[in-house]
Design an enzyme around this catalytic site. Structure first.
Site, PDB file in Angstrom:
ATOM      1  N   GLU A 172     -58.424  19.895 113.565  1.00 49.06           N
ATOM      2  CA  GLU A 172     -57.900  21.101 113.831  1.00 49.06           C
ATOM      3  C   GLU A 172     -58.855  21.843 114.667  1.00 49.06           C
ATOM      4  O   GLU A 172     -58.983  23.149 114.229  1.00 49.06           O
ATOM      5  CB  GLU A 172     -57.353  21.750 112.675  1.00 49.06           C
ATOM      6  CG  GLU A 172     -56.083  21.305 112.267  1.00 49.06           C
ATOM      7  CD  GLU A 172     -55.409  22.023 111.148  1.00 49.06           C
ATOM      8  OE1 GLU A 172     -55.793  23.163 110.489  1.00 49.06           O
ATOM      9  OE2 GLU A 172     -54.319  21.521 110.788  1.00 49.06           O
ATOM     10  N   GLU A 291     -51.103  14.944 109.609  1.00 52.13           N
ATOM     11  CA  GLU A 291     -50.898  16.200 108.575  1.00 52.13           C
ATOM     12  C   GLU A 291     -49.464  16.503 108.623  1.00 52.13           C
ATOM     13  O   GLU A 291     -49.110  16.770 109.645  1.00 52.13           O
ATOM     14  CB  GLU A 291     -51.823  17.391 108.585  1.00 52.13           C
ATOM     15  CG  GLU A 291     -53.349  16.877 107.963  1.00 52.13           C
ATOM     16  CD  GLU A 291     -53.992  18.289 108.016  1.00 52.13           C
ATOM     17  OE1 GLU A 291     -53.487  19.217 107.660  1.00 52.13           O
ATOM     18  OE2 GLU A 291     -55.325  18.117 108.152  1.00 52.13           O
TER      19      GLU A 291
END
Length: 502
Positions: A172, A291
């Site tokens: 991320e 995710e």
């Protein structure tokens, strides 16, 4: 209400990569400590791992587990988790405002993976660290011996390398919350150089570059385009993340959100195709959706820890969503979407596996049990291996606040040519009407129903607890049958079903 479905053996989406049904474990909350690792637990094995959790994970047949993060990895020194446990440092984890004892590191995690029968998917720190630490980690894990880092692994008790094939280039990195956050140009260049160094070690490794943290990011989808401009020729996958929430308690809107997921996948696939064309490349890059899950039930209760009001606790309860029956339907819808997009989504990781937004919950020193969402994940992982079929579904639809023409019946199907089975996964989004489905089966030969499982509950908010572990659980379905090459079955209101034919 009626729905007609056509399934033809030759009309397919893609062979499903088994890793579509992977999972994720991060050094966060109680995922590791009192989740998989609790040396004082009555069921602990010789490595301190909870056997009751091992048994529940083995049932899921998880093909790959991503580790050690997540936000955690962006300030993680992998060297802290090797060597004698009594000499390992306690570190402050800036991502979740907790402390980490490092009693579990790469050796312990690898042993656990072997015990549950899964492969490792390892992430390197491209936040606070970079290329050098990453290449050293890869050497420690994968080199047979005769070099500094591989010999150190051998000295630490592991003679043979683990030969991990799948590596994530950070986590991320588009997120301002990330330790070492970078813009797309900075990250793209760093990821490309790190990938080149890893490939200089071993060209056969599979590399995952960071895409957007979610589709509401202001940099999406330009982030993907910029990062892939730098990395396309040296990576294999781009990662995407998405979490689903229903804070307004509106089931119709909530159960339409997998359309947002589908749009996200299609848009990023378009970016991949654009960069591929621009570079005149012959190689393909796929999506690693590493995710995904429902996450909103626990957000309020976590605030004090995440804001630092409780110091630096070790393994506190964080992100411990207690899932209800409504979430069963949502997880079933997510998995159906991945199956239908398995031509581009090759890897998926439910986030996470134990305690932290997870299908498995534990009590410290006590029991482990299946949360409600365990079951749709179980059915897809165990019975969703094979080739995704390109179905034609005709059914009544509704409009949610965000999306139009959302079908009440959401169906995916998988053909396993090895055992000759066809498995359907179906969700009825309607609150009060049963959907009678009629599925024309073409090209499969004579089939009959060999298993039929259904999940329903009169209360969308029903949960499983340590005192009532089977409150929300599957039961044998009734009434489904095949006649004249047509499968007929009933989907009760707000229900999830798996129908297997063979």
């Amino acid at each position: 209400m009626k729905a007609t479905i056509t399934a033809h053996k030759d009309y397919t989406v893609s062979k499903i990569d088994d890793r579509l049904y992977g999972a994720f474990l991060e050094h966060l909350g109680r995922a590791i400590y009192t989740g998989i690792y609790e040396p004082d637990h009555p069921t602990a094995d010789e490595n301190g791992m909870r056997k009751d959790v091992i048994d529940l994970v083995k049932e899921l047949n998880v093909p790959v587990v991503r580790y050690p993060g997540g936000n955690f990895v962006s300030a993680y020194n992998w060297e802290d988790g090797i060597g004698p446990k009594e000499e390992r440092p306690v570190r402050l984890d800036l991502a979740w405002h907790t402390s980490d004892s490092n009693q579990v590191g790469i050796h312990e995690f690898a042993d656990w993976c072997e015990s549950v029968g899964t492969e490792m998917m390892l992430a390197v720190n491209l936040g606070s660290r970079g290329l050098d630490a990453a290449r050293n980690f890869v050497e420690y894990v994968n080199h047979p011996g005769g070099s500094y880092w591989s010999d150190l692994r051998i000295a630490n008790g592991k003679k043979e390398p683990w030969d991990v094939k799948l590596w994530c280039l950070g986590n991320e990195m588009d997120g301002p919350w990330q330790i070492g956050h970078k813009d797309a140009e900075e990250y793209g260049k760093l990821a490309a150089e790190t990938a080149k160094a890893i490939r200089a070690f071993d060209k056969s490794l599979e590399l995952v570059v960071c895409g957007s943290s979610h589709s509401n990011m202001p940099t999406y989808p330009q982030w993907e385009a910029t990062v892939l401009e730098h990395t396309y020729d040296v990576v294999d996958y781009i990662s995407l993340h998405m979490y689903f929430a229903n804070p307004e308690k509106n089931a119709s809107n909530y159960l339409a959100l997998n359309q947002k997921l589908d749009d996200y996948i299609v848009a990023v696939q378009g970016v991949i195709n654009f960069v591929k064309a621009k570079k005149r490349s012959k190689k393909d890059v796929y999506i690693s959706f590493d995710e995904w899950n429902v996450w909103y039930h626990s957000r309020q209760q976590d605030r004090k820890i995440l804001e630092g009001q409780q110091g630096w606790p070790h393994a506190p309860a964080l992100l411990e969503d207690i899932y209800n029956f409504e979430d069963v339907l949502q997880v079933g819808l997510i998995l159906n979407t991945f199956i239908r997009r398995s031509d581009v989504v090759k890897i998926g990781c439910i986030a996470q596996l134990v305690n932290v937004i997870a299908p498995i919950m534990t009590e410290k020193g006590g029991d482990a049990w299946r949360q409600t969402i365990y079951y749709p994940y179980y059915f897809a992982s165990v019975f969703g291996r094979g080739t995704a079929l390109d179905l034609r579904v005709d059914c009544p639809a509704y409009d949610s606040e965000q999306y139009q023409n959302v079908g009440y019946a959401d169906v995916s199907a998988v053909h396993n040519e090895e055992d000759g089975t066809v498995t359907l996964f179906a969700v009825n989004r309607h609150s009060s009407e049963t959907i009678e489905i009629s599925t024309l089966l073409q090209g499969f030969g004579d089939l009959k129903v060999i298993d039929h499982q259904i999940m329903t509950h009169e209360d969308l908010n029903a949960v499983n607890t340590v005192g009532n572990k089977d409150n929300v659980a599957p039961r044998k379905g009734e009434g489904a049958g095949v006649s004249g090459g047509i499968l007929t079955a009933s989907l009760p209101p707000y229900s999830y079903q798996m129908i297997r034919l063979g």
